[in-house]
Enzyme design. Structure first.
Site, short mmCIF file in Angstrom:
data_model
loop_
_atom_site.label_atom_id
_atom_site.label_comp_id
_atom_site.label_asym_id
_atom_site.label_seq_id
_atom_site.Cartn_x
_atom_site.Cartn_y
_atom_site.Cartn_z
N SER A 129 4.65 -6.79 -6.44
CA SER A 129 4.77 -8.26 -6.39
C SER A 129 5.87 -8.77 -7.32
CB SER A 129 3.43 -8.85 -6.81
OG SER A 129 3.57 -10.18 -7.17
N TYR A 154 -3.37 -10.25 -12.71
CA TYR A 154 -2.86 -9.74 -11.42
C TYR A 154 -1.50 -9.07 -11.61
CZ TYR A 154 -0.61 -9.83 -6.84
OH TYR A 154 0.09 -9.47 -5.71
N1 NAD Z 1 1.05 -12.48 0.25
C1 NAD Z 1 1.94 -12.48 -0.72
O1 NAD Z 1 2.67 -13.45 -0.91
C2 NAD Z 1 2.10 -11.28 -1.61
C3 NAD Z 1 3.10 -11.34 -2.60
C4 NAD Z 1 3.26 -10.24 -3.44
C5 NAD Z 1 2.49 -9.11 -3.28
N2 NAD Z 1 1.52 -9.08 -2.31
C6 NAD Z 1 0.73 -7.86 -2.18
O2 NAD Z 1 0.73 -7.45 -0.82
C7 NAD Z 1 -0.52 -6.84 -0.48
C8 NAD Z 1 -1.14 -7.55 0.72
O3 NAD Z 1 -1.35 -8.92 0.39
P1 NAD Z 1 -1.90 -9.99 1.43
O4 NAD Z 1 -1.30 -11.29 1.10
O5 NAD Z 1 -1.78 -9.42 2.79
O6 NAD Z 1 -3.43 -10.06 0.99
P2 NAD Z 1 -4.79 -9.90 1.82
O7 NAD Z 1 -5.88 -10.23 0.85
O8 NAD Z 1 -4.70 -10.65 3.09
O9 NAD Z 1 -4.79 -8.34 2.15
C9 NAD Z 1 -5.32 -7.38 1.26
C10 NAD Z 1 -6.36 -6.58 2.04
O10 NAD Z 1 -6.87 -5.58 1.14
C11 NAD Z 1 -8.25 -5.51 1.31
N3 NAD Z 1 -8.87 -5.02 0.07
C12 NAD Z 1 -8.97 -5.67 -1.11
N4 NAD Z 1 -9.65 -4.92 -1.99
C13 NAD Z 1 -9.98 -3.78 -1.34
C14 NAD Z 1 -10.71 -2.62 -1.72
N5 NAD Z 1 -11.26 -2.50 -2.94
N6 NAD Z 1 -10.84 -1.62 -0.82
C15 NAD Z 1 -10.33 -1.73 0.43
N7 NAD Z 1 -9.64 -2.82 0.84
C16 NAD Z 1 -9.48 -3.83 -0.04
C17 NAD Z 1 -8.70 -6.92 1.64
O11 NAD Z 1 -9.96 -6.97 2.31
C18 NAD Z 1 -7.55 -7.44 2.48
O12 NAD Z 1 -7.79 -7.26 3.86
C19 NAD Z 1 -1.37 -6.90 -1.74
O13 NAD Z 1 -1.22 -5.69 -2.43
C20 NAD Z 1 -0.75 -8.02 -2.54
O14 NAD Z 1 -1.00 -7.88 -3.91
C21 NAD Z 1 1.30 -10.15 -1.49
#
Ligand code: NAD
Length: 318
Positions: A129, A154
């Protein structure tokens, strides 16, 4: 057929990657997701429902903190690639639950790195991130800027995940690529993120909470661009550990973002002005020179077009 494990594959970004790989063909896609209630798990179920019953798709309802459950996923499948996107996401909620964030984002990542090492997985792509840059004043943010002052639990867990990836490359030659995503948006965006939350509140005529005076700036990245970058990272020749920024390399103020949403939704926002929140960074701005050069990354969707497409999805969705 190549085997890929997408952790968090039912989430926002993960489900787009899964869709892309299944659409491409030549992949057997396994998803691990625990469908936790960080937001409505029914939305996550809906994200993967179209793939049910496909020969080239497998869904494991499993928690990445549970090593034994993960071992079962690896039983009988030799994964060529792991795209590790499962995490507790979101800066503000991490202040309330730092232990849960660390257990999931650090402990869970370590479990996956261990399995990748034990099973000689060919490539490990880690979803990191832009928050790792903290309050970096130098813009745009470049991959070799120091990332030692994260300002939320985070962000600290994401920086720790990157460090672990580096260690596994150094010690055991695991091929790792870390991708620093800059605020991602598009269809199926997490409902807690500003664009989605604002769209919902504006369309209901309710006030939107705006933290600060609207001058904070973000580099918003359209999800299709993120997926193009992630797809390139899967095939990248990662003989050395690499980190890449994936952003649009353009910044938009919060006020400009709200104006774009108002235009596309055809309604004016009611602003509920609130103080700046601890943990939130004042700006993000990606230098994407490295991703352009080494991944062929070339983002296509500017914020005006991206918001137009997001609102189209938002109005259509069930
Ligand atoms: N959306 C953004 O703007 C953004 C920005 C920077 C980084 N990220 C990173 O990208 C990745 C995806 O983010 P997103 O926005 O799609 O979030 P999201 O919450 O929609 O997706 C994450 C998924 O991981 C699953 N999850 C969480 N904990 C878990 C566990 N213990 N075991 C199994 N599954 C688990 C959740 O159920 C969810 O479906 C994450 O690692 C997040 O930190 C996202």
């Amino acid at each position: 057929m190549r085997n890929i494990l997408v952790t968090g594959g039912a989430g926002f970004i993960g489900s787009h990657l899964v869709e892309r790989l299944l659409g491409e063909g030549g992949w057997r896609v396994s998803v691990v997701d625990d469908f936790n209630d960080f937001y409505d798990p029914a939305l996550k179920r809906r994200n993967v429902a179209p793939h049910a019953g496909r020969e080239d798709f497998r869904l494991y309802d499993a928690d990445i903190r549970d090593r034994a459950a993960l071992e079962r996923v690896f039983d009988g499948t030799k994964f060529d690639v792991i795209a590790h996107l499962a995490a507790r996401a979101g800066v503000r909620p991490s202040l309330a639950e730092p232990v849960l964030y660390a257990e999931t984002n650090i402990g869970g990542t370590l479990n996956l790195l261990e399995l990748a090492r034990a099973h000689q997985v060919g490539q490990f792509v880690f979803g990191s991130s832009s928050s790792v840059y903290g309050e970096n004043e130098k813009v745009p943010f470049a991959e070799d800027d120091p990332v030692v002052k994260p300002i939320s639990p985070y962000a600290a867990t994401k920086a720790a995940g990157e460090l672990l990836c580096y260690t596994y490359t150094h010690l055991w030659g695991l091929r790792c690529v870390a991708l620093r995503f800059f605020t991602v948006y598009g269809a199926r965006q997490r409902p807690d993120l500003a664009i989605h939350k604002f769209a919902r509140l504006i369309s209901e005529g309710k006030p939107i909470p705006v933290f600060g005076d609207g001058t904070t700036r973000r580099d918003y990245t359209y999800v299709d661009d993120i997926i193009a970058g992630a797809r390139a990272a899967i095939d990248y020749d990662a003989s050395a550990y690499e980190v890449f920024n994936l952003g649009e390399s353009r910044t938009v103020s919060l006020s400009e973002l709200i104006a774009l949403l108002e235009k596309e939704l055809g309604r004016e926002a009611v602003i509920d002005r609130q103080p700046l929140q601890p943990g939130d960074v004042p700006q993000t701005f990606a230098d994407i020179t490295k991703a352009r050069r080494l991944l062929g990354y070339n983002p296509q969707t500017d914020i005006a077009e991206g918001i137009r497409r997001f609102v189209e999805w938002f109005k259509d969705r069930g």
